[in-house]
Scaffold this active site. Structure first.
Site, PDB file in Angstrom:
ATOM      1  N   GLU A  82       9.356   4.996   3.964  1.00  0.00           N
ATOM      2  CA  GLU A  82       8.180   4.767   2.811  1.00  0.00           C
ATOM      3  C   GLU A  82       7.705   4.830   1.442  1.00  0.00           C
ATOM      4  O   GLU A  82       8.474   6.153   1.190  1.00  0.00           O
ATOM      5  CB  GLU A  82       7.342   4.705   3.621  1.00  0.00           C
ATOM      6  N   HIS A  92       5.928   0.804   6.736  1.00  0.00           N
ATOM      7  CA  HIS A  92       3.868   1.702   6.226  1.00  0.00           C
ATOM      8  C   HIS A  92       2.982   1.386   7.313  1.00  0.00           C
ATOM      9  O   HIS A  92       3.038  -0.516   7.537  1.00  0.00           O
ATOM     10  CB  HIS A  92       3.768   1.150   4.858  1.00  0.00           C
ATOM     11  N   SER A 135      -2.247   5.570   6.770  1.00  0.00           N
ATOM     12  CA  SER A 135      -2.408   5.726   5.124  1.00  0.00           C
ATOM     13  C   SER A 135      -3.839   5.837   4.052  1.00  0.00           C
ATOM     14  O   SER A 135      -4.130   6.872   4.736  1.00  0.00           O
ATOM     15  CB  SER A 135      -2.313   4.083   4.974  1.00  0.00           C
TER      16      SER A 135
END
Length: 317
Positions: free
Chosen positions: A251, A281, A162
């Site tokens: 996602e 995610h 991320s």
């Protein structure tokens, strides 16, 4: 550690309220951090994991190694004493939350699957420390591994999830531009590489649009949104090392990951892109609990291991 696995559909049902509560703009950042640290304690580390606390580039960090390789590991990891390199791991959390605690299980599984030392960095977070604090910390940690620990740049893989994936990409760009150093590989789990983009959907199982936009503003601070350190997707992608990208099709960041893969290939970078269905995610955080998440993490481990531990003649005997 006695392993127990949760069926995928049940895991999704259990995780949905957890993320709805914790990643919530109505909660103070300090509360979000504390809740995530507490919840992550159910994500156990594998047996044989050794966690060493140290400093990298002036920041707290953990060096995680596995005393033994996983029996039957599909990555065929070599014993730690034969490991040819290391991994610098940058945790996700929108540059605002996330910690060594939240990602210790993921990092320990990665260490066991690769038999490499994995260094997890406690870089500074926004809003207290906006751009470029986290990137500066990551740069200092990498240089510490080179100049003081003794690794060559091409013996170190950069990995992250991320926001940590975006940070890893921005770090690779900075290392090439400023220091003429190219890491061995990049391992990016659903990387957030352009916070200026507004997600089309309101939320996925983990991330919601309001929270991600708040994190983007916290991280930018008084900086410029055109800064490649903030949005590395818009930066120079030429000369980057082999890169692994993973995202689930459901996602919010899936489209952005597709853009990144296309841009990397256009720049001549070797890319392996894995799209999962039915996960969420950074499901790799739940590798200790969900079989499908563990398999996704094994794919990343295999890519990184092959980048820094090429098969030797001894392995072929």
């Amino acid at each position: 550690m006695r392993e127990f696995k949760i069926p995928l559909p049940i895991a999704r049902v259990l995780l949905d309220p957890v993320f709805r509560v914790t990643l919530n703009t109505r909660l103070p950042v300090a509360v979000q951090r504390a809740l995530l640290d507490a919840v992550s304690l159910i994500q156990l580390v594998p047996d044989g994991s050794v966690v060493q606390h140290l400093q990298l580039g002036g920041r707290p960090a953990e060096r995680v190694i596995a005393e033994t390789a996983i029996p039957g590991s599909r990555t065929r990891a070599v014993p730690p004493e034969r490991a040819a390199g290391a991994i610098l791991y940058l945790h996700g959390g929108g540059y605002v939350v996330g910690s060594l605690t939240t990602h210790r299980s993921l990092v320990a599984h990665l260490a066991q699957e690769t038999s490499c030392a994995v260094y997890a960095l406690d870089y500074r977070l926004a809003p207290e420390h906006p751009l470029p604090a986290g990137l500066d910390d990551a740069e200092a940690a990498f240089l510490d591994l080179v100049h003081n620990v003794g690794y060559r740049p091409d013996q170190i893989c950069l990995a992250g999830d991320s926001a940590g994936g975006g940070l890893a990409l921005a770090l690779a760009q900075r290392l090439i531009e400023r220091h003429e150093m190219t890491p061995a590989a990049l391992g990016l789990i659903a990387p957030w590489v352009d916070p200026t983009q507004v997600p089309a959907k309101a939320r996925d199982l983990v991330i919601n649009r309001a929270w991600s936009q708040a994190c983007a503003a916290y991280y930018l601070g008084d900086g410029a949104a055109t800064d490649a350190g903030y949005a590395p997707l818009t930066g120079n992608l030429l000369g980057l090392p082999p890169t692994y990208v993973q995202a689930d099709v459901s996602e919010l960041l899936h489209d952005q990951c597709c853009q990144l893969v296309s841009a990397l290939r256009g720049a001549g970078v070797h890319v392996r892109f894995t799209e999962t269905r039915g996960l969420w995610h950074v499901a790799q955080l739940q590798a200790a609990l969900v079989t499908e998440a563990a398999l996704a993490l094994s794919e990343l481990a295999e890519f990184l291991r092959e980048a820094i531990q090429p098969v030797s003649i001894d392995d072929l005997r």
